[in-house]
Design a protein around this motif. Structure first.
Motif, PDB file in Angstrom:
ATOM      1  N   SER A  21       0.851  -1.285   0.063  1.00 59.18           N
ATOM      2  CA  SER A  21      -0.165  -0.001  -0.087  1.00 59.18           C
ATOM      3  C   SER A  21       1.080   1.304   0.200  1.00 59.18           C
ATOM      4  O   SER A  21       2.283   1.210   0.108  1.00 59.18           O
ATOM      5  CB  SER A  21      -0.910   0.076   1.153  1.00 59.18           C
ATOM      6  N   ASP A  22       0.285   2.395  -0.055  1.00 52.49           N
ATOM      7  CA  ASP A  22       1.079   3.562  -0.130  1.00 52.49           C
ATOM      8  C   ASP A  22       1.855   3.834   1.302  1.00 52.49           C
ATOM      9  O   ASP A  22       2.782   4.348   1.316  1.00 52.49           O
ATOM     10  CB  ASP A  22       0.162   4.733  -0.109  1.00 52.49           C
ATOM     11  N   GLY A 173      -1.964   0.301   6.387  1.00 54.05           N
ATOM     12  CA  GLY A 173      -2.588   0.870   5.068  1.00 54.05           C
ATOM     13  C   GLY A 173      -4.017   1.324   5.291  1.00 54.05           C
ATOM     14  O   GLY A 173      -4.538   1.360   6.648  1.00 54.05           O
ATOM     15  N   ASP A 174      -4.511   1.867   4.365  1.00 52.99           N
ATOM     16  CA  ASP A 174      -6.103   2.441   4.409  1.00 52.99           C
ATOM     17  C   ASP A 174      -6.973   1.103   4.399  1.00 52.99           C
ATOM     18  O   ASP A 174      -6.509   0.086   4.533  1.00 52.99           O
ATOM     19  CB  ASP A 174      -6.464   3.174   3.063  1.00 52.99           C
ATOM     20  N   CYS A 177      -6.439  -1.867   2.033  1.00 52.49           N
ATOM     21  CA  CYS A 177      -5.256  -2.460   2.472  1.00 52.49           C
ATOM     22  C   CYS A 177      -5.632  -3.465   3.603  1.00 52.49           C
ATOM     23  O   CYS A 177      -5.282  -4.468   3.715  1.00 52.49           O
ATOM     24  CB  CYS A 177      -4.126  -1.668   2.706  1.00 52.49           C
TER      25      CYS A 177
END
Length: 204
Positions: A21-22, A173-174, A177
């Motif tokens: 993820s980011d 993550g969000d 994720c």
């Protein structure tokens, strides 16, 4: 000195099963580049993965070691927990074999050490880590470290040892994720969509 520990890693902790993820993309990309040999240690080693419990630091170290061994041979990479390293350091100290221990560690192209916050307050273990970091900075090996930032910050000497290291932060993550992580963990016994959504919403 024949090490008691061989640095085994969890079989299922591979790059294929790591949810990117980011929040962990930089760490994942760097770990992959180290595993494949695309990134050389000179000027970039050591690499420190920093983040709270549960964000995948241990998984990523294990994935790196699996990939490195599959590409370059079993002896290419070593993964140890800081507690495991402490066992070896204490045994080497009793046997008067610290030099042999250091030679054994340096036989590997990649050395990954998890839970380095456990080094805090332990001078002998910190000295061994400092020796590995010095070797990494000279480009002799790739050193990857996973740690919780607060524990490092509390130990000034440990913080000083890690000064200049390349740091890759990791976080959970969000929602997407987290949902992917829950589904992966439950793949052998799939959950209803509503249950997955609930578990993903309460993961912390």
């Amino acid at each position: 000195l024949r090490p008691l520990l061989v640095g085994s890693v969890a079989e299922g902790w591979t790059f294929a099963r790591f949810v990117e993820s980011d929040a962990n993309a930089l760490a994942c990309a760097l770990a992959w580049a180290v595993a494949t040999g695309e990134l050389q240690p000179q000027g970039t080693s050591p690499l420190v993965l920093v983040g709270p419990d549960g964000v995948g630091k241990s998984h990523l170290l294990a994935a790196l070691v699996h990939e490195a061994r599959s590409r370059h041979g079993e002896g290419d990479a070593l993964c140890l927990n800081a507690v495991d390293l402490e066992v070896e350091v204490e045994r080497a100290e009793r046997l008067g074999a610290r030099a042999e221990l250091r030679r054994w560690l340096r036989r590997h192209r990649v050395v990954a050490i998890d839970d380095v916050q456990r080094v805090a307050g332990k001078p002998g273990l910190r000295d061994e880590l400092a020796s590995l970091i010095a070797a990494a900075e000279r480009g002799e090996l790739w050193l990857l470290i996973a740690a919780d930032r607060p524990a490092i910050a509390e130990d000034e000497e440990l913080s000083a040892v890690l000064t200049g290291a390349l740091v890759a932060p990791m976080a959970l993550g969000d929602g997407a994720c987290r949902r992917a992580i829950v589904e992966l963990l439950a793949e052998d016994d799939p959950l209803e969509s509503e249950v997955v959504d609930y578990l993903a919403s309460v993961v912390d």
